[in-house]
Design an enzyme around this catalytic site. Sequence first.
Site, short mmCIF file in Angstrom:
data_model
loop_
_atom_site.label_atom_id
_atom_site.label_comp_id
_atom_site.label_asym_id
_atom_site.label_seq_id
_atom_site.Cartn_x
_atom_site.Cartn_y
_atom_site.Cartn_z
CB CYS A 130 -0.93 0.00 1.22
SG CYS A 130 -1.99 1.47 1.31
CB CYS A 133 -0.68 2.64 3.93
SG CYS A 133 -2.25 1.99 3.35
CG ASP A 134 3.10 1.30 4.34
OD1 ASP A 134 2.55 1.78 5.34
OD2 ASP A 134 3.01 0.10 4.02
#
Length: 302
Positions: A130, A133-134
């Site tokens: 992701c 997200c990261d």
Amino acid sequence: MYDVTIIGMGPAGLTAAVYAARKKLSTVLIGEKYGGQMATAPGVENYMGFQYIEGPELLAKFEENVEKYPVVRVEGRVVKIGRQNGQFVTRTADGREFSSRTVIVATGKVPRRLNAPGERELTGRGVSYCAVCDAPLFAGMEVAVVGGGNAALSAAYDLIKIAKHVHVISLEDWIADPVIIDKVKDAPNLTKLVGYETVRIEGEDRVTGIVLRSLATGEEKKLPVQGVFVEVGSVPSTDFVDGLLELNEKGEIKVECDCTTSVPGAFAAGDVSSIPEKQVIVAAGEGAKAALGAYRYLLNQK
């Protein structure tokens, strides 16, 4: 006893919940992750009514609609659906059971793994699925994105604004939408590596590199990266319907145009089904169709 159990909390499941509740069907919505893939999607540019909207923002608007109706929400992982006395029984991992007259499966897909040595061991320690997200965790670092489709190039687009350098690795040439390709193709800190497979991901406590093999020559090369973003597609979340609903060769639930499945009273919608296009707007529309189908089915039952 509910009129309908909806499994999955992505755009298909949430839309199905609204349409079912509007038809006055008693509805329970079960899922592990509210919003599904939409919750972590980057900017969405092809959802009607919005020129541009981020996934979490679009999810919030879906949630506002759901909250207006008496939908029972249950957090949990469904492990099995069965038939008992003409009803559907949905069982979660913690042992709870929910009975209903109809069921809508809208569990979507999960990221496909490379199954390369080091991948599982380093997941969460440099290996990610992701970018939304990261990506911020890799500011100023060198990273690799594995894949050549929309998801991979969307990840690359997020990363070129943050990372020092981005290597995009794919077996074949890019197959993403032209609008996404145009955003990354001329980035000065992006290298396109076509015709390479991943041999292994290296590192002890954290990722320190990725080893590739050329499909043309068989030669191996190592890239000294600190992050690896795996974006090679996804697989349907259908383990819990094994033995009940008919699947196609991709593991998707076979559906007719009205979202009906091989079992009367069972419907499927969104990415988990055999519909050809996997888009948020398509999933939402299929969720509406499935709920209306469940309503029609119940009307015809004695």
